[in-house]
Design an enzyme around this catalytic site. Structure first.
Site, PDB file in Angstrom:
ATOM      1  N   TYR A  17      33.826  36.182  38.214  1.00  0.00           N
ATOM      2  CA  TYR A  17      34.963  36.968  38.698  1.00  0.00           C
ATOM      3  C   TYR A  17      36.256  36.411  38.130  1.00  0.00           C
ATOM      4  O   TYR A  17      36.372  35.210  37.868  1.00  0.00           O
ATOM      5  CB  TYR A  17      35.046  36.912  40.230  1.00  0.00           C
ATOM      6  CG  TYR A  17      34.151  37.881  40.957  1.00  0.00           C
ATOM      7  CD1 TYR A  17      34.596  39.159  41.298  1.00  0.00           C
ATOM      8  CD2 TYR A  17      32.860  37.517  41.339  1.00  0.00           C
ATOM      9  CE1 TYR A  17      33.786  40.046  41.984  1.00  0.00           C
ATOM     10  CE2 TYR A  17      32.038  38.400  42.026  1.00  0.00           C
ATOM     11  CZ  TYR A  17      32.510  39.665  42.339  1.00  0.00           C
ATOM     12  OH  TYR A  17      31.705  40.546  43.018  1.00  0.00           O
ATOM     13  N   ASP A  62      33.909  45.109  47.001  1.00  0.00           N
ATOM     14  CA  ASP A  62      34.605  45.674  48.147  1.00  0.00           C
ATOM     15  C   ASP A  62      35.578  46.770  47.740  1.00  0.00           C
ATOM     16  O   ASP A  62      35.851  46.990  46.553  1.00  0.00           O
ATOM     17  CB  ASP A  62      35.372  44.565  48.889  1.00  0.00           C
ATOM     18  CG  ASP A  62      34.433  43.591  49.588  1.00  0.00           C
ATOM     19  OD1 ASP A  62      33.295  43.974  49.887  1.00  0.00           O
ATOM     20  OD2 ASP A  62      34.862  42.439  49.818  1.00  0.00           O
TER      21      ASP A  62
END
Length: 269
Positions: free
Chosen positions: A109, A51
């Site tokens: 992540y 994003d």
């Protein structure tokens, strides 16, 4: 011939990985640089979307090119013309059927959080200065994420994913010491000032990690119980354990934390 490219990037100033009409993107910058150097249009396929503002230290993509004789020279030239926020770490031949997105079996992540004001970390870490933040309890909640579950409550509203089922392999908070900091190492017995959330899964929903972290922070602040957090992690539809009411909206979970502190750290194949 197909080539695998490994790269790192800072998401600051970009509208995520994927090409966006009229907006700068990592994919768009890489395609433009490759097309310039190879003198033909080059399409790049990435391991997945990140994003706006989200970073990557271990991103993987692929592209097709004929007549590429020296990947090291191309890497050097790419880094010379790419924006400073993007670095190509290496290019290597891949099998003709290799697919950066569909062949990935695991993605990892990291999310960085600091407890005290620190100007050297502010661009890549989230200042979370609440007086009380119980990381032991947050790790108890994080452990509940492991397994195959329906994570629809952590998915951004309006996403077009075909399924919200993901398999999380591990998730935990760990204290760390930054290499650059405004503070001396924390005193013995004091709560660490710097924390990193690490999570690995086969796939992630849009905004999922940021929503998970925001909800875990609510657990750490005592504003959400472990039982409530557990209720958000749903078994897949039709499972024998699927008896409890199923929250259906994003608003059931906590707020998303800022994207600047999120890093895609690895893609495994």
């Amino acid at each position: 011939m197909r080539y695998l490219v490994r790269l790192s990037y800072s998401g600051a100033g970009f509208h995520g990985w994927q090409v966006q009409p009229g907006d700068p993107s990592i994919q768009g910058a890489l395609e433009k640089a490759l097309s310039t150097l190879l003198r033909r249009a080059v399409a790049v396929t990435g391991a997945g979307r990140t994003d706006t503002g989200v970073n990557a230290t271990g991103y993987v993509a692929h592209f097709d090119a004929d007549g590429l004789t020296d990947a090291k020279v191309l890497t050097y030239k790419l880094n010379a013309i790419l924006p400073p926020q993007i670095v190509v770490l290496g290019i290597e031949p891949a099998g003709p059927d290799f697919h950066a997105r569909f062949d990935a079996s695991r993605r990892e992540y990291s999310y960085f959080l600091h407890r005290v004001k620190d100007p050297f970390l502010d661009n890549f870490s989230y200042l979370c200065a609440y007086p009380v933040l119980d990381f032991d309890r947050m790790n108890e909640a994080a452990a509940l994420l492991a397994g195959t579950h329906d994570f629809r409550c952590f998915e951004k509203t309006g996403s077009d994913s075909r399924t919200s089922i993901c398999t999380v392999y591990s998730a935990s908070w760990k204290a760390y010491s930054p290499s650059v900091s405004a503070w001396e190492p924390f005193p013995e017995g004091a709560q660490p000032r710097y924390w990193r959330f690490e999570i690995a899964a086969d796939r992630f929903l849009r905004n999922m990690v940021r929503a998970v972290v925001g909800t875990l922070v609510e657990v750490g602040r005592g504003r959400r119980s472990l039982e409530n957090f557990s209720s958000l992690i749903l078994p897949p539809e039709g499972c024998p354990s699927d008896a409890a009411p199923r929250p259906s909206s994003r608003c059931s979970a906590g707020e998303s934390v800022p994207g600047k502190a999120l890093f895609l750290s690895a893609v495994r194949y």
